[in-house]
Design a protein around this motif. Sequence first.
Motif, PDB file in Angstrom:
ATOM      1  N   ALA A   1      37.119   0.065 -35.996  1.00 18.83           N
ATOM      2  CA  ALA A   1      36.533  -0.841 -36.989  1.00 18.83           C
ATOM      3  C   ALA A   1      37.323  -0.811 -38.288  1.00 18.83           C
ATOM      4  N   LEU A   2      37.710   0.377 -38.704  1.00 19.20           N
ATOM      5  CA  LEU A   2      38.500   0.509 -39.929  1.00 19.20           C
ATOM      6  C   LEU A   2      39.842  -0.211 -39.781  1.00 19.20           C
ATOM      7  N   GLY A   3      40.497  -0.008 -38.641  1.00 17.65           N
ATOM      8  CA  GLY A   3      41.767  -0.677 -38.409  1.00 17.65           C
ATOM      9  C   GLY A   3      41.630  -2.185 -38.363  1.00 17.65           C
ATOM     10  N   ALA A   4      40.565  -2.675 -37.739  1.00 13.08           N
ATOM     11  CA  ALA A   4      40.350  -4.124 -37.655  1.00 13.08           C
ATOM     12  C   ALA A   4      40.111  -4.724 -39.040  1.00 13.08           C
ATOM     13  N   LEU A   5      39.384  -4.020 -39.894  1.00  7.24           N
ATOM     14  CA  LEU A   5      39.141  -4.514 -41.250  1.00  7.24           C
ATOM     15  C   LEU A   5      40.425  -4.526 -42.078  1.00  7.24           C
ATOM     16  N   VAL A   6      41.231  -3.462 -41.957  1.00 10.03           N
ATOM     17  CA  VAL A   6      42.508  -3.431 -42.677  1.00 10.03           C
ATOM     18  C   VAL A   6      43.401  -4.578 -42.214  1.00 10.03           C
TER      19      VAL A   6
ATOM     20  N   GLY B   1      40.338 -12.996 -30.382  1.00  7.09           N
ATOM     21  CA  GLY B   1      38.946 -13.248 -30.763  1.00  7.09           C
ATOM     22  C   GLY B   1      38.834 -14.292 -31.853  1.00  7.09           C
ATOM     23  N   ALA B   2      39.728 -14.228 -32.844  1.00  6.45           N
ATOM     24  CA  ALA B   2      39.701 -15.220 -33.925  1.00  6.45           C
ATOM     25  C   ALA B   2      39.974 -16.608 -33.386  1.00  6.45           C
ATOM     26  N   ARG B   3      40.930 -16.721 -32.469  1.00  5.02           N
ATOM     27  CA  ARG B   3      41.248 -18.044 -31.907  1.00  5.02           C
ATOM     28  C   ARG B   3      40.120 -18.580 -31.045  1.00  5.02           C
ATOM     29  N   LEU B   4      39.412 -17.690 -30.355  1.00  3.80           N
ATOM     30  CA  LEU B   4      38.265 -18.130 -29.552  1.00  3.80           C
ATOM     31  C   LEU B   4      37.168 -18.745 -30.414  1.00  3.80           C
ATOM     32  N   VAL B   5      36.834 -18.102 -31.515  1.00  2.09           N
ATOM     33  CA  VAL B   5      35.781 -18.660 -32.367  1.00  2.09           C
ATOM     34  C   VAL B   5      36.270 -19.905 -33.093  1.00  2.09           C
ATOM     35  N   ASP B   6      37.585 -20.016 -33.298  1.00  6.71           N
ATOM     36  CA  ASP B   6      38.117 -21.216 -33.938  1.00  6.71           C
ATOM     37  C   ASP B   6      37.898 -22.465 -33.099  1.00  6.71           C
ATOM     38  N   THR B   7      37.757 -22.277 -31.781  1.00  5.88           N
ATOM     39  CA  THR B   7      37.526 -23.447 -30.928  1.00  5.88           C
ATOM     40  C   THR B   7      36.133 -24.025 -31.122  1.00  5.88           C
ATOM     41  N   GLN B   8      35.220 -23.254 -31.700  1.00  6.19           N
ATOM     42  CA  GLN B   8      33.849 -23.713 -31.894  1.00  6.19           C
ATOM     43  C   GLN B   8      33.473 -23.895 -33.363  1.00  6.19           C
ATOM     44  N   PHE B   9      34.119 -23.144 -34.250  1.00  6.98           N
ATOM     45  CA  PHE B   9      33.732 -23.154 -35.667  1.00  6.98           C
ATOM     46  C   PHE B   9      34.975 -23.282 -36.540  1.00  6.98           C
TER      47      PHE B   9
ATOM     48  N   HIS C   1      35.958 -16.901 -38.594  1.00  6.33           N
ATOM     49  CA  HIS C   1      37.286 -16.541 -38.089  1.00  6.33           C
ATOM     50  C   HIS C   1      37.547 -15.047 -38.287  1.00  6.33           C
ATOM     51  N   SER C   2      37.309 -14.551 -39.499  1.00  5.86           N
ATOM     52  CA  SER C   2      37.527 -13.136 -39.786  1.00  5.86           C
ATOM     53  C   SER C   2      36.575 -12.254 -38.986  1.00  5.86           C
ATOM     54  N   ALA C   3      35.305 -12.711 -38.847  1.00  6.30           N
ATOM     55  CA  ALA C   3      34.336 -11.933 -38.076  1.00  6.30           C
ATOM     56  C   ALA C   3      34.762 -11.834 -36.617  1.00  6.30           C
ATOM     57  N   GLY C   4      35.299 -12.930 -36.064  1.00  7.26           N
ATOM     58  CA  GLY C   4      35.781 -12.903 -34.686  1.00  7.26           C
ATOM     59  C   GLY C   4      36.937 -11.937 -34.514  1.00  7.26           C
ATOM     60  N   PHE C   5      37.840 -11.925 -35.493  1.00  7.44           N
ATOM     61  CA  PHE C   5      38.970 -10.999 -35.435  1.00  7.44           C
ATOM     62  C   PHE C   5      38.489  -9.556 -35.474  1.00  7.44           C
ATOM     63  N   VAL C   6      37.614  -9.233 -36.411  1.00 15.63           N
ATOM     64  CA  VAL C   6      37.155  -7.848 -36.571  1.00 15.63           C
ATOM     65  C   VAL C   6      36.349  -7.398 -35.352  1.00 15.63           C
ATOM     66  N   ALA C   7      35.470  -8.263 -34.839  1.00 16.35           N
ATOM     67  CA  ALA C   7      34.639  -7.884 -33.695  1.00 16.35           C
ATOM     68  C   ALA C   7      35.492  -7.635 -32.461  1.00 16.35           C
ATOM     69  N   ALA C   8      36.392  -8.572 -32.146  1.00 13.56           N
ATOM     70  CA  ALA C   8      37.236  -8.407 -30.954  1.00 13.56           C
ATOM     71  C   ALA C   8      38.196  -7.237 -31.125  1.00 13.56           C
TER      72      ALA C   8
ATOM     73  N   THR D   1      37.784  -4.533 -32.980  1.00 17.72           N
ATOM     74  CA  THR D   1      37.034  -3.274 -32.904  1.00 17.72           C
ATOM     75  C   THR D   1      36.711  -2.914 -31.460  1.00 17.72           C
ATOM     76  N   LEU D   2      36.253  -3.900 -30.691  1.00 15.18           N
ATOM     77  CA  LEU D   2      35.924  -3.645 -29.286  1.00 15.18           C
ATOM     78  C   LEU D   2      37.161  -3.230 -28.503  1.00 15.18           C
ATOM     79  N   ALA D   3      38.265  -3.969 -28.667  1.00 16.72           N
ATOM     80  CA  ALA D   3      39.487  -3.650 -27.925  1.00 16.72           C
ATOM     81  C   ALA D   3      40.044  -2.292 -28.334  1.00 16.72           C
ATOM     82  N   GLY D   4      40.039  -2.008 -29.645  1.00 12.92           N
ATOM     83  CA  GLY D   4      40.545  -0.723 -30.113  1.00 12.92           C
ATOM     84  C   GLY D   4      39.726   0.441 -29.611  1.00 12.92           C
ATOM     85  N   THR D   5      38.413   0.276 -29.535  1.00 13.72           N
ATOM     86  CA  THR D   5      37.542   1.335 -29.029  1.00 13.72           C
ATOM     87  C   THR D   5      37.777   1.580 -27.543  1.00 13.72           C
ATOM     88  N   LEU D   6      37.792   0.497 -26.766  1.00 18.43           N
ATOM     89  CA  LEU D   6      38.003   0.635 -25.327  1.00 18.43           C
ATOM     90  C   LEU D   6      39.395   1.184 -25.023  1.00 18.43           C
ATOM     91  N   GLY D   7      40.380   0.799 -25.831  1.00 14.73           N
ATOM     92  CA  GLY D   7      41.729   1.309 -25.625  1.00 14.73           C
ATOM     93  C   GLY D   7      41.806   2.811 -25.802  1.00 14.73           C
TER      94      GLY D   7
END
Length: 439
Positions: free
Chosen positions: A156-161, A105-113, A119-126, A128-134
Motif C-alpha cells: 500500500a505504501l509503495g502504491a501510494l508513493v 487497474g487505472a486503465r480498467l477504471v478509465d474505461t468506465q469513469f 483513476h488514482s484509486a484504481g492504481f492504488v487498489a490494483a 496494493t493487491l498485486a504487490g501483496t500477492l507478489g
Amino acid sequence: MTSTLRRAGGFAVVGTLALAAPSLGAAAFAPFAAVALLAAFVIDDGPLFELFARPGDREDGRLNGLAGFSLAATGLALLATVPRERMPLTVFVATVLILAYGNLGARLVDTQFDDEFIHSAGFVAAGTLAGTLGQATVVSITGDPLDLARFTFIAALGALVAALLRSALYERDDPVVMLTVGIALWGVDWLAGPITPIQTGVSLLLTVALGYAAYALGTASVAGMITGVLLLLVAVGFGGFGWALALASFFGIGALATKFRYDRKAERGVAEGNEGARGTGNVLGNSAVSLLAVVGFAAMETIGYQLGSDLFVLAFAGSVAAAMSDTLSSEIGGLFDNPRLITSFKRVPPGTDGAVTWQGELAGIGGAGLVAGIAYVSLPLPIPNSTAAIAILVGGVVGMTVDSLLGATVEGAGLGNQAVNFLMTLGGAVGAVVAWIPL
C-alpha cells in the motif's frame, strides 16, 4: 478493448516475470534484460510493436517505454541479488508488480469513469493487491514466513508513493518511478518494526476514509489527498496510531478551519487559493518535518538509542503543533479587522504577510495546546509527560511566530509559501526540543 488498456495488460505480463526471481537467483535480472534488448534493438514493427508502443515510440520506431520499464526492473533485480546488503526479493517483486498492475487497474477504471480521483484509486487498489500477492508468492517459494500484514502495508505504501510520483511526472517516467519506489520500500522494510494485522487493517481503513473525505469535501486536490494519506500510513507504520492521530487532527481541523466562512475570507482577500483545496506542495510544506521526525524515530528505535527517540518524538509533535497553530491563527485571525504587522505592530490591510490579530494568536495557541494534549495521551513522550507536553505547546507557538516573522520580512522576496511553511514547522520542532531541555 482500447489500445491503452491492451498496452497496460502487456506491461503487466512483462512485470509478472519478477515472480521468477526466487527460482532464478542471481539470474533474476536476465528476463528483464532480454526484454529491454528486444524492445530497444529488435522489435520495430508488427503486432508486438503495436501492442507496447506509446505515441512517442511510433515516432522513434523503437519501444522506448518498454525498454525503460525493463531496464529499471533489471536494475532493481541486480540490487536484490548482487550486493552484500541486498534488497529483499519481496521488495523487488512488489515494486515491479505495483507499477505494472497499478497501471492496469487505472486503465480498467478509465474505461468506465473519467475522474482523476477514481483513476488514482484504481492504481492504488490494483497495485496494493498485486504487490501483496507478489510478496506472498515469493515467500511460498523461498519458505520464509508469510506476513500478510507487513506485505499489505509495504504494498500500500509503495502504491501510494507511485501514484503520487505519477501524478507529478509523465507516463514515460515510469522507470524513474519504479526505481524510486524500490529504494523507498527497501528503506521502509529495514526501518519499520513489526506490523500487526490490526495495525494494517485499521490504518488502511483510516487513510482511505480520510482521503476520500478530503477529496469529496474539496479540502485537498487528488495529489494533496494522496500525499496526506501517504503521510498517515508512514506515521502508523513507523510510529503507531498515536502519531497518525496527531497528524490526522491537523489535517482534519486545519481543513475545516480553511473552509470556515470561506466566502467571507475570499471577499477580504485572505482565503486559501483553489477553493481551499490544498495540493501536494502545501501538504508537504506543513508535514515534511513531521515525516522526517517519524522516520528518525524509527531509525533510533532500530539501533536502540533512547535519547534520540525522545528527541524525535518531541520534534514530531512540535512540528505538528506549529502547523496547527499557524493554520488556525491565519484562518481564524483573517476574519477580524485591524491586523498588525508583527515586526512593527503597525496596522496593515487584511491579508498582509506577517500580519497578526489577537484573535488569531489565541486561536493559534489553542491549536498548539490541542496537539500538545493529543501528544500527552497518545505519543511515547519523555518522562514526565506533562513537561514534554508544555515543551510541545511552546514549540507550536514558536513555529507560529516564526511564520509571521518570515512573512513580514522575506516571504515573497526570496521564499515561497511552501518554504516558509517548512521553516515554520522546523521552528516548531526545534522549539519543542530546546524548550524541553531546561524543563
